[in-house]
Scaffold this active site. Sequence first.
Site: not given
Length: 646
Positions: A337, A366, A384, A386, A388, A472, A518
């Site tokens: 992000c 991570r 991910q 991912d 945005h 979320k 997200h």
Amino acid sequence: MINISLPDGSVRQVAAGTTALQVAQSISEGLARNVLAAKVNGEIWDASRPIHTDAHLLLLTWNDVDGKKTMWHSSAHLMAEALEALYPGVKFGIGPALDNGFYYDVDLGDHKLSSDDLPKIEKKMLELASLKKEYVRQEISKIEALGFFHNKGDEYKIDLLQNLNDGEITLYSQGNFTDLCRGPHIPNTGFVKAVKLLNIAGAYWKGDEKNKQLTRIYGITFPKQKELDEYLVMLEEAKKRDHRKLGRELELFTFSDKVGMGLPLWLPAGAALRERLQQFLQKAQLKAGYLPVITPHIGNKQLYITSGHYEKYGKDSFQPIRTPQEGEEFFLKPMNCPHHCEIYKSKPRSYKDLPVRFAEFGTVYRYEQSGELHGLTRVRGFTQDDAHLFCRPDQVKEEFCKVIDLVLYVFRSLDFTDYTAQISLRDKEDRSKYIGTDENWEKAEQSIIEAATEKGLRTVVEYGEAAFYGPKLDFMVKDAIGRKWQLGTIQVDYNLPERFELEYTGADNQKHRPVMIHRAPFGSMERFVAVLIEHCAGKFPLWLTPQQVAVLPISDKFNDYAKEVLETLQQLDVRGFVDDSNEKIGKKIRDAEIGKVPYMLIVGEKEAADKAVSVRRQGDGDKGAMPIAAFAQMVQNEVNEKLNAL
RNA sequence: GCCGCUGUAGCUCAGUGGUAGAGCACUUCCUUGGUAAGGAAGAGGUCGGGGGUUCAAUUCCCCCCAUCGGCUCCA
């Protein structure tokens, strides 16, 4: 007299002090025999506890989640009773119900419990259960309770009592066992007809590693032996489906100590599968107006200071790498992000441009504690799916709806048919731990709820489960053998736009702050593939599977024809391989069956003469012969049926 | 990171205080076979790593590492 309202809308007048069990009896004897507990005005009570006021009453049986949990909690007490009988002087921590069974943390002093001891405990539990002892509730003063457990020498219960107030302390007893417990419990131990103690693990008292480690015993009970048998079959099935085992057998991925723990290596078949998944989502995203972007694997420390992640997670991350000359610090990117925020900022944005949707299959790293790594579901490096979405506050709902559509398309294409959506909202009481204005939160929460309702999702609302930066919606899917997994997630974020000072120019020619969403339908490719493997037991949908077809020549005289078949199929977008090994057809079939290849094409003299193939479906046997083109058409139809459902 | 279990061939697993074995997989040869394992031969292991006890350790002891089951954590 009091009024008891039942779920069917009827109201019964009964004497004050009537119990749920008595109400059940007045309905039917059979129902009464099955009542484990009762929900009284939304609170779970013992079925035998007198009701003194008007109340809404829901009778709980084994068919209710809360009924099961009550039974399992009572089973924990039953196990405690058995342990006390077998190991005098044993001390007890806590013994709650779980989604699938229960555990009790116990201190057995010097005695070391091993899994060999479990059958003995199970036997004792059944023996005690058959006595049909009632669970008796008793309200008690704090002083008395302290005295009781002091006498018993149970320091853990005394510890628990410190945090309880007079007037809210209850004991429950069954047979010779008495425990500090809020309850509720099933009427008597006789409901427990089958017991399985599953495993033993260490667990710290109150989850704090500074405290003493207790022995945690996990178990599960059932009202019928048959249900336990089915459960054990399910556990066996789960073992067979373990993605770590299938991943090795199907050569999808591997790990290497040399590379590092928690860092998966995708083998060719696994990489093909993952690529195909990505292409599938990529295509759907392009259609939905997403713009693919690409960002590097590392980011300057300053980026994460700005995003706030450095402060929150910096110490627990992989430590920064430095440029040799300047000593500049870079982190392996733990999320995409912040990078995407900077892409948003690369030029001024107008309200007319919004929403903009940046998508990236971004690999992030991570630090996960070594003990927590697990196959592909918990790793240190993962990708991910991912994206945005930067939008105006008034666009949040519509964007949410679109993302929900996308997630459901993904689920449908992969045969995940059983799912619920968890809506995570702010804590009702304490709003201080969240950032962003009340007004925006209100709007976002409403948007999510409306979007979920509009899309007809089965939802659960959880208060206090929101992230600090926004509410979320998470998708929980149930796999083929009933286990729950959290997959896709959609999150509203007010924090990053603030921290990165993201702006757009509104129709009023003023600067406004966009809202960020997200979202990741898969979550991570690694975790998703793991869940998918376990869901389909390695038998992937035809459109996704690495090899759709194995062409199996009867003998090497037909290898050339087999290759010809494969080439024809490949031209028609069907993928496969020829097994030209020096083996008999039975062996080749067996190998392909074990390899979970959906279609086997047996080719010999007859097929070569007719330009045909004999089709065998994995797990389903001989389907007869057909022309090559007809087979290719069949495969294409089967694939399209799944993928064009949007 | 913490506690416990485990670690023997690519995989699944036997076994022993005197430096190792099976099945499958692999290689070669024979076999040319019609819907879930044809036959023979061969190759393959520093018994997780390091240290100690012992004439001798894969085996016993200690320390590490990793797996697994939990705990804690999870942007």
